[in-house]
Design an enzyme around this catalytic site. Structure first.
Site, PDB file in Angstrom:
ATOM      1  N   GLU A   1       3.975  -6.709   0.242  1.00 44.63           N
ATOM      2  CA  GLU A   1       3.098  -6.902  -0.915  1.00 44.63           C
ATOM      3  C   GLU A   1       2.894  -5.597  -1.693  1.00 44.63           C
ATOM      4  O   GLU A   1       1.773  -5.098  -1.795  1.00 44.63           O
ATOM      5  CB  GLU A   1       1.731  -7.417  -0.452  1.00 44.63           C
ATOM      6  CG  GLU A   1       1.762  -8.670   0.374  1.00 44.63           C
ATOM      7  CD  GLU A   1       0.429  -8.939   1.072  1.00 44.63           C
ATOM      8  OE1 GLU A   1       0.253 -10.056   1.564  1.00 44.63           O
ATOM      9  OE2 GLU A   1      -0.435  -8.028   1.131  1.00 44.63           O
TER      10      GLU A   1
ATOM     11  N   TYR B   1      -4.259  -0.421 -11.248  1.00 44.55           N
ATOM     12  CA  TYR B   1      -5.714  -0.359 -11.051  1.00 44.55           C
ATOM     13  C   TYR B   1      -6.409   0.347 -12.213  1.00 44.55           C
ATOM     14  O   TYR B   1      -7.373   1.073 -12.032  1.00 44.55           O
ATOM     15  CB  TYR B   1      -6.053   0.297  -9.707  1.00 44.55           C
ATOM     16  CG  TYR B   1      -5.438  -0.465  -8.563  1.00 44.55           C
ATOM     17  CD1 TYR B   1      -5.962  -1.683  -8.176  1.00 44.55           C
ATOM     18  CD2 TYR B   1      -4.295   0.009  -7.920  1.00 44.55           C
ATOM     19  CE1 TYR B   1      -5.375  -2.412  -7.156  1.00 44.55           C
ATOM     20  CE2 TYR B   1      -3.699  -0.722  -6.901  1.00 44.55           C
ATOM     21  CZ  TYR B   1      -4.248  -1.931  -6.524  1.00 44.55           C
ATOM     22  OH  TYR B   1      -3.664  -2.658  -5.524  1.00 44.55           O
TER      23      TYR B   1
ATOM     24  N   CYS C   1     -22.949   7.109 -19.900  1.00 44.84           N
ATOM     25  CA  CYS C   1     -24.141   7.816 -19.420  1.00 44.84           C
ATOM     26  C   CYS C   1     -24.112   7.902 -17.903  1.00 44.84           C
ATOM     27  O   CYS C   1     -24.969   7.340 -17.202  1.00 44.84           O
ATOM     28  CB  CYS C   1     -25.406   7.115 -19.913  1.00 44.84           C
ATOM     29  SG  CYS C   1     -25.615   7.198 -21.690  1.00 44.84           S
TER      30      CYS C   1
ATOM     31  N   GLY D   1       2.257  -3.084  -4.776  1.00 47.76           N
ATOM     32  CA  GLY D   1       1.613  -3.169  -6.085  1.00 47.76           C
ATOM     33  C   GLY D   1       1.651  -1.833  -6.786  1.00 47.76           C
ATOM     34  O   GLY D   1       2.394  -1.629  -7.742  1.00 47.76           O
ATOM     35  N   ARG D   2       0.848  -0.882  -6.269  1.00 49.28           N
ATOM     36  CA  ARG D   2       0.749   0.440  -6.887  1.00 49.28           C
ATOM     37  C   ARG D   2       2.112   1.114  -7.042  1.00 49.28           C
ATOM     38  O   ARG D   2       2.410   1.722  -8.072  1.00 49.28           O
ATOM     39  CB  ARG D   2      -0.167   1.335  -6.048  1.00 49.28           C
ATOM     40  CG  ARG D   2      -0.295   2.767  -6.560  1.00 49.28           C
ATOM     41  CD  ARG D   2      -0.837   3.684  -5.490  1.00 49.28           C
ATOM     42  NE  ARG D   2      -2.056   3.181  -4.891  1.00 49.28           N
ATOM     43  CZ  ARG D   2      -3.264   3.271  -5.430  1.00 49.28           C
ATOM     44  NH1 ARG D   2      -3.408   3.871  -6.585  1.00 49.28           N
ATOM     45  NH2 ARG D   2      -4.319   2.795  -4.805  1.00 49.28           N
TER      46      ARG D   2
ATOM     47  N   GLY E   1       0.777  -1.229   0.000  1.00 53.23           N
ATOM     48  CA  GLY E   1       0.000   0.000   0.000  1.00 53.23           C
ATOM     49  C   GLY E   1       0.805   1.274   0.000  1.00 53.23           C
ATOM     50  O   GLY E   1       0.252   2.360   0.169  1.00 53.23           O
TER      51      GLY E   1
END
Length: 425
Positions: free
Chosen positions: A280, A378, A349, A282-283, A243
């Site tokens: 862990e 993401y 829409c 990721g981003r 994170g």
């Protein structure tokens, strides 16, 4: 620089984005191999001295080419579903280098996890999130004739101080178990003859902008581990989650070395003890490696605002709509003229279908292309077919080489699995 301008044209490494637009069309994601390598090396350089092993969070970007590249850089994989597990294995990742997390694992998923790796070996670690899951894992392991290595996910009740939808470590979170329950699970560990409880896992959310938040969660984890040991249990593994925030013009963040330093201080006793550490990320690896490139279909001016209406929006990149995330945007080719505020909106829409609001860009015309930066994480993993739009293509650039690493969906793909019953024929 991996993303640069030459004569007002945007380039990714040694490839002009306009050249990809001309051959592939829009929308598409494009990823820089050099940035992916640079980011994972920065993470490993910061955390290797702590003995922490990197398990890349596949949910950030699950493209097989990306996974193969990160595997070559020494990453294992953190997965949260059967689909992610299958992708990790297809990338060539050994089962022993995979952590299987996820709050609602099914019996089918656990069966696969316990015989999924090379030569059918189980995955290296399963992060258990409830007592019910632990009982199910024990039964599945007994049928499979294996012993499953597992961690108990603890909810440390630490506020990551991020968006409410990406905060996962508070008392009312659906993730993990409270500390007291984790301790009692270890006290009853003998009841689970086919599960070897090795330690604890925690993850408090994303993006974590303040390393002290990360350190606070690690301290809580160490405190639970020590109480388990005091009561006669054994804890030899701590998975501290990920994170870490990705630094960008829209998001101030510390370098990954600051998170590593905070973890080293918080877990100095555990490191001295020889506790095995896992992280862990990721981003922080994938986000800055990617652009989303969309085509401008129409430009519309109203009394109050100007809009660049594009061929993809939150169906391709949900973060601005879902998390109110701010991402830098630029024209792929800058036109001459004064910059003016304009909203970059999608075709859906939905009033929330924006990629960016009131961004000052040079004059924008129909037929232009616009790049959304820091879209490597993401993006495609959260993309949808809302309003029946095909998902974008994905492209990987490595120096002066580039390739489509996932073809754009076709309209035939959208209806391929629909079936009309006989009584409606």
């Amino acid at each position: 620089m991996a993303f640069d301008r030459k004569d007002d044209d945007l380039w990714v490494e040694d490839v002009a984005v306009r050249a990809i637009v001309e051959q592939v069309g829009t929308p598409f994601f494009v990823y820089s191999a050099s940035v992916l390598r640079e980011r994972v090396r920065a993470v490993r350089g910061a955390f290797d001295p702590l003995g922490a092993r990197v398990r890349y969070a596949v949910k950030a970007n699950p493209n097989l080419a990306v996974l193969r590249l990160l595997l070559a850089e020494g990453c294992g994989m953190d997965v949260v579903s059967e689909g992610e597990l299958r992708r990790a294995l297809l990338s060539g990742c050994p089962g022993s280098s995979i952590c299987f997390a996820g709050v609602s694992k099914s019996e089918r998923e656990l069966r696969l996890a316990l015989g999924a790796g090379r030569q059918g070996e189980p995955v290296g670690m399963i992060n258990v999130e409830s007592e019910g899951e632990l009982r199910l894992l024990d039964r599945v392991a007994a049928v499979a004739g294996v012993v499953a290595d597992a961690l108990v996910r603890v909810n440390p009740e630490v506020d990551a101080q991020t968006h409410q939808y990406t905060t996962t470590g508070l008392a009312d979170s659906k993730f993990g178990v409270e500390a007291a329950r984790a301790i009692s699970i270890f006290e009853d560990a003998a009841r689970f003859s086919r599960v070897r409880l090795l330690g604890l896992h925690a993850h408090i959310g994303s993006p974590i902008r303040e390393p002290d938040r990360y350190a606070a969660a690690a301290c809580r984890l160490a405190g639970v581990a020590n109480e388990i040991r005091r009561r006669g249990g054994a804890v030899t593994v701590l998975n501290c989650g990920g994170g870490f925030a990705h630094a960008s013009p829209a998001c101030a963040a510390e370098p990954v070395s600051a998170y590593a330093a905070a973890l080293r201080e918080a877990l100095s006793d555990e490191i001295a003890r020889g506790t095995r550490l896992l992280i862990e990320p990721g981003r922080v690896i994938a986000a800055g490696a990617g652009l989303l490139v969309v085509g401008v279909t129409h430009v519309k001016h109203t009394k109050h605002r100007s809009f660049a209406l594009c061929d993809a929006g939150m169906n391709a990149f949900a973060r601005p709509a879902l998390y109110q995330a701010a991402h830098r945007v630029e024209a792929v080719k800058n036109r001459e003229g004064a910059a003016h505020p304009i909203d970059i909106a999608g075709p859906l829409c939905e009033s929330s279908d924006f990629l960016a609001r009131e961004r000052c860009l040079p004059p924008v015309r129909a037929g232009d292309s616009i790049a959304v930066f820091d879209a490597g994480a993401y993006g495609m993993s959260m993309a949808s077919n809302y309003n029946e739009h095909p998902k974008p293509a994905e492209v990987l650039v490595d120096g002066d080489r580039w390739a489509v690493v996932r073809a754009r969906q076709t309209y035939d793909d959208l209806v391929r699995h629909d079936q009309v019953p006989d009584w409606l024929s």
